[in-house]
Design an enzyme around this catalytic site. Structure first.
Site, PDB file in Angstrom:
ATOM      1  N   HIS A 121       0.823  -1.228   0.000  1.00  0.00           N
ATOM      2  CA  HIS A 121       0.000   0.000   0.000  1.00  0.00           C
ATOM      3  C   HIS A 121       0.846   1.262   0.000  1.00  0.00           C
ATOM      4  CE1 HIS A 121       0.197   0.963   4.392  1.00  0.00           C
ATOM      5  NE2 HIS A 121       0.171  -0.338   4.573  1.00  0.00           N
ATOM      6  N   ASP A 129       6.081   0.940   7.053  1.00  0.00           N
ATOM      7  CA  ASP A 129       4.654   0.704   6.817  1.00  0.00           C
ATOM      8  C   ASP A 129       4.101   1.740   5.851  1.00  0.00           C
ATOM      9  OD1 ASP A 129       2.067  -0.227   6.950  1.00  0.00           O
ATOM     10  OD2 ASP A 129       1.665   0.575   8.939  1.00  0.00           O
ATOM     11  N   GLU A 155      -4.970   1.876   2.525  1.00  0.00           N
ATOM     12  CA  GLU A 155      -5.026   0.708   3.400  1.00  0.00           C
ATOM     13  C   GLU A 155      -5.241   1.118   4.845  1.00  0.00           C
ATOM     14  OE1 GLU A 155      -3.685  -2.402   6.179  1.00  0.00           O
ATOM     15  OE2 GLU A 155      -2.791  -0.426   5.939  1.00  0.00           O
ATOM     16  N   GLU A 156      -4.580   2.205   5.246  1.00  0.00           N
ATOM     17  CA  GLU A 156      -4.542   2.532   6.673  1.00  0.00           C
ATOM     18  C   GLU A 156      -5.887   2.968   7.246  1.00  0.00           C
ATOM     19  OE1 GLU A 156      -2.315   1.683   8.515  1.00  0.00           O
ATOM     20  OE2 GLU A 156      -0.372   1.776   7.542  1.00  0.00           O
ATOM     21  N   ASP A 216       3.228  -6.370   3.489  1.00  0.00           N
ATOM     22  CA  ASP A 216       2.837  -5.264   4.371  1.00  0.00           C
ATOM     23  C   ASP A 216       3.174  -5.603   5.827  1.00  0.00           C
ATOM     24  OD1 ASP A 216       1.777  -2.953   5.422  1.00  0.00           O
ATOM     25  OD2 ASP A 216      -0.306  -3.623   5.298  1.00  0.00           O
ATOM     26  N   HIS A 241       3.345   3.380  12.444  1.00  0.00           N
ATOM     27  CA  HIS A 241       2.280   4.313  12.868  1.00  0.00           C
ATOM     28  C   HIS A 241       2.780   5.409  13.804  1.00  0.00           C
ATOM     29  CE1 HIS A 241      -1.329   1.376  12.022  1.00  0.00           C
ATOM     30  NE2 HIS A 241      -0.376   1.296  11.106  1.00  0.00           N
TER      31      HIS A 241
END
Lengths: 481, 481
Positions: free
Chosen positions: B287, B299, B333-334, B361, B432
């Site tokens: 992603h 990520d 995606e997130e 991922d 994140h």
């Protein structure tokens, strides 16, 4: 290396100590001043601290209930009031000694790379920095590896630029911190002399967690006072990569910090009076102020807790050494050292009776020993008369050249200076950053440190002789940053 | 455990492979579909990637020059444009497929404990959260250990309060992440059902560096949409200690985030056409969007780089497998999965010809193997026909039950789903959070991952048969958070 005590000798001595202490016999270890009384006291101190110590509880109160203690802030004043009250509750003679301190406040702060492509940069002002204009400063970045790296740059390359000091901290612990400190404290002056409009420094520490590490910086007369800030190591790396690829990097820096008029604050001074020579003083100290980003648990809440705990514990155990043990919680170590200077000035008349000053300001790691700035024979005396009693704590290493920032002003009066050595492997990953919080402190390691401080203080106050006084330092040559 | 290949057999096979590949002979490993051609191709892929791969350079561009790529942001759009252009430069057929995406923006955010004593709390809004009123929300805090912990609380104890979900992540890697995710995604709804005015969750991760970890959260119909944020683990610990000591803790939370109207964005789709059955598709995906706090290196910049690099490398090596290999860089995606859903919808007519979909991922750690959701016999087939070729990368472990968030919507069409397994020990310490930056990626480990993805994609597209298709998932029972 300290002289080794033969394991066989040590075992025999410890057996003898234990039995003689139990019998209350007046015994003296051959060739030392370590008597059965000293050994008995050390045993009681260590046992009581490890079983039922309160150092961690003190630290928890200081960090959880009071929190950050930047000089001049409400937190710092709350800490003064709390520490004085708590020390009084131990039955000690406590006073707060007025100190006028700087009041620097942080304000809003932000930075971003504006070219070649916008990216946020994590930033924090260095303590004492001037603000930027409200709209910020935007300028091209020129990178210097460190202070020496700046010297290598063409003056024209620096004029009108923001200098990035980017020498990384590659070695953990105190050894690696030196270069990081130099660029932080003196970078702004060095950059301004060459016409830079601002200075940013790579944050200290070796933990890659996008942390910003603040810390003190200074200005010099007749040199423009340009804003100075620390950026996260990751952001310094990013700028480095962009520059290395040939890009022109422009940074925008906005700092809302400012310096307000000095305010009144205080050192907290608590005496455990000596039973025989109360005029002779063993000072144990730590600093009560902290930076504002974290709660100052490792820097220097841990030291504060150890000093307070030493006084509580000796009092609770009814140990009254020959000389007075004086706890001093200094104000303003981080950004001015006003507390340390004020103490030296205010107590000038009795400094010749200060037989030792011992500071704990290296975090909360397990104790490893003592560093000492003492006269000839002093190190041997510490190794001979004290180290045996610190050995159960793993803290028997005595090295030359120690002290602490707050007690350094006592050096001019030839006061023997000692520093409590603590394992600082992880210390610089947290100190001065938002991550300096209680969870970084292991309660058992803190208790070991408190016990080491208490045993040292007790022995220095109780031993028959005193440490040879060191030569005062050479007057420092003015250093042109 | 996968069936072990006897070391002796393996050695003999590798010697045979090498010599036969060199001779161009048509050789097939006994009992497998691993031919000399496959082995030769795998050897060329691995060798080229490790010697001269460009995965890290791609990732560096994505993170240094574009940076954070929150869905709907300028960074996300720049990433779409750059990736499409770059993939076109490899001579591939590239298109951007329109996706309408949510646009959530962060705004200013701050929190502080206001009682028993003021302390700043490091906070970040969860993605999708409603804002607080401009003046913030101030309320008493009630602590729940996790979603189950909330169930144990009296409704009266929660009414009007801010709920702190404080289940810690105690196990590193994917295993420990589950509980952390549950309280983050579903905490706000669970708390609001009981009358809470806001929810704060302990940040995920096991690194103690005062990091905040954002992530998606959701609301439910007819349940008040209360603001939700993550606080640093250290701050959650502080509140816990204060509550544990019997204090009433009041927190003030101010979140300036908001959700703007949907905007147009895109998935980037690039085909390397099959030489024999171009209508049959092996999808490899990652992603393109990221959270906004860091630069999304682990990520999922790493996954994006691996997918792009696989296409580049196969093209550069002139390897044209039987079937089409399609790279898809998914958007959103997130915080919405709109890209994954749009792909499944837009390509519904050809999903029966998707013979496999493989997502990366899980960061940038060294590859360990594949997880797979396939029909009966599929795992054995992967172990038999592919694992030998992944073994030089240490990536031969094949486990059941894998895939990825973006490709999960293909499950309903019985597409075999695979996930590239990567060592995620440290992944959740960074993802994140602001610390998700390029320096967390080891170039060699990234190259190993890219090579594993490329070998897998090649073999899946080249092997004579295709993987048995899995049963579509049971329709999910509606879950009451």
């Amino acid at each position: 290396m300290p002289p080794m005590i033969e394991p066989k000798t040590r075992r025999a001595a410890l057996v003898a100590l234990a039995s003689l202490a139990a019998a209350g016999a007046a015994w003296v270890a051959p060739g030392t001043s370590v008597s059965a009384d000293h050994a008995s006291a050390a045993g009681r101190i260590i046992g009581a601290e490890l079983v039922d110590g309160q150092a961690y509880a003190l630290l928890q109160h200081l960090t959880d209930r009071i929190g950050p203690r930047l000089t001049g802030s409400a937190g710092a004043e709350a800490a003064v009031a709390w520490a004085a009250e708590r020390l009084r509750s131990y039955g000690l003679a406590v006073r707060t000694e007025k100190v006028m301190v700087p009041r620097w406040v942080r304000g809003a702060e932000e930075a971003e790379i504006v070219a070649p492509a916008p990216q946020r940069v994590l930033v924090t002002a260095l303590g004492g920095s001037e603000p930027t204009p409200a709209e910020g400063i935007a300028a091209e970045v020129v990178e210097a590896g460190g202070l020496e790296g700046l010297e290598a740059l063409d003056a024209a390359a620096v004029q009108g630029k923001i200098v990035l000091f980017n020498a990384p901290m590659t070695v953990r612990g105190m050894e690696g911190y030196g270069p990081a400190v130099a660029q932080r404290t003196r970078g702004a002056v060095a950059a301004a002399r060459r016409g830079a409009v601002a200075a940013v420094v790579r944050s200290a520490g070796t933990l890659s967690a996008r942390l910003v590490h603040t810390g003190a910086m200074s200005y010099a007369e007749a040199v423009p006072r340009i804003p100075a800030a620390a950026i996260a190591a990751e952001d310094a790396d990013l700028i480095h990569r962009l520059l290395a690829s040939g890009e022109t990097v422009r940074l925008r820096l906005r700092l809302g910090c400012r310096t307000l008029p000095d305010v009144e604050s205080a050192n907290v001074v608590a005496d455990l009076p000596g039973r025989q020579s109360p005029g002779e003083i063993v000072l144990i100290g730590a600093h009560l102020d902290s930076w504002d980003l974290g709660t100052g648990a490792v820097d220097d809440g841990a030291g504060v807790a150890m000093v307070m705990e030493t006084l509580r514990l000796l009092r609770a155990l009814g140990l009254e050494p020959r000389r007075t043990i004086r706890g001093v919680l200094f104000m303003n170590e981080e950004n001015g050292l006003r507390g340390g200077k004020a103490y030296a000035q205010g107590h000038a008349a009795e400094l010749h009776r200060h037989v030792a000053a011992l500071e704990s300001d290296s975090g909360a790691g397990r104790p490893t020993g003592l560093s000492a700035t003492v006269g000839p024979g002093g190190l041997d005396m510490l190794r001979r008369d004290l180290a045996l009693l610190l050995r159960p704590l793993g803290a028997e290493e005595v090295v030359a050249g120690g002290g602490g920032a707050d007690i350094e002003p006592l050096h001019a009066s030839a006061v023997p200076l000692l520093g409590l050595s603590l394992d600082a492997t992880r210390y610089f990953d947290w100190h001065h950053s938002p991550a300096d919080t209680l969870d970084k402190v292991d309660p058992r390691e803190l208790a070991l440190g408190a016990a080491a401080l208490a045993v040292t203080a007790y022995v220095l106050a109780e031993m028959p002789g005193t440490l040879p006084r060191p030569a005062p330092p050479e007057p420092a040559a003015p250093r042109r940053p």
